[in-house]
Design a protein around this motif. Structure first.
Motif: not given
Length: 225
Positions: A1-15, A25-30
């Motif tokens: 299995m390949s290494t997941p892509i590391r993602v940072l999420v930036v948004d001021d709206q909490h929801i 989180a539903l994907s094993d790729e990320v």
């Protein structure tokens, strides 16, 4: 299995921020390595945590998306950035692309569209769809001094245009090579030639310059018919 892509999420709206995180989180790729509510917090995390792709909102308090991109460039932080937008302000989106963003998506995208965008940037591609970007350029009222001159001094060859069209669709050099049945090194050389002829510092600005000069608008996909 390949290494997941590391993602940072930036948004001021909490929801929105938590919703994007839950979707990914539903994907094993990320692997979401964090989320932030403003640009200052994002810059701090980028300096401390390895990130492959940054998902960045534009309209935020403290430090907005464009200011964050500019700070990243000044500090030498070269993380591919995908802008998340509602297209409330077309000029802001264009400014973000000029500031270094590698593409953009609407906030109401599907999970597969979001994953596709993350993959594209993680593999060296962009996410600039010519039809959407053309609308942005057409609606932009301010002068585009940062992209002048729009016309290349030396015309692009048909093969160079093919490479540029696929780059505009978000294809990486490897994907372009497969699609056009070329060696990856050949694609890299042609892209370098495109950047030189258009006087563009990177793929994103090359696409914007080509769209401004009408090189891509209304042109057929190189793999169609």
């Amino acid at each position: 299995m390949s290494t997941p892509i590391r993602v940072l999420v930036v948004d001021d709206q909490h929801i929105v921020r938590k919703g994007i995180r839950s979707l990914l989180a539903l994907s094993d790729e990320v692997a979401v390595v964090g989320d932030c509510a403003d640009g200052d917090a994002a810059l701090t995390m980028l300096a401390q945590t390895p990130v492959d792709v940054l998902l960045l909102d534009l309209q935020m308090p403290v430090r907005d998306g464009i200011a964050t991109l500019e700070a990243m460039r000044e500090r030498g932080i070269e993380v591919p950035t995908l802008v998340l937008t509602t297209f409330d302000d077309d000029e802001i989106v264009l400014s973000a692309l000029r500031a270094g963003a590698r593409g953009y998506l609407l906030k109401d995208v599907t999970l597969e569209q979001l994953l596709s965008g993350v993959r594209a940037l993680a593999t060296g591609g962009t996410l600039l769809h010519p039809a959407m970007t053309s609308r942005l350029l057409a609606s932009s009222p301010s002068p585009r001094r940062s992209l002048e001159p729009p016309h290349p001094t030396t015309p692009l060859s048909e093969r160079e245009l093919d490479v540029l069209r696929l780059a505009a669709a978000g294809w990486s050099n490897r994907q372009i090579a497969r699609g056009l049945h070329l060696a990856e090194g050949t694609v890299k050389n042609r892209m370098s030639s495109v950047l030189l002829k258009l006087g563009a510092p990177d793929r994103t600005n090359a696409v914007l310059r080509a769209l401004e000069s009408g090189l891509l608008t209304g042109s057929a996909h190189p793999l169609e018919g």
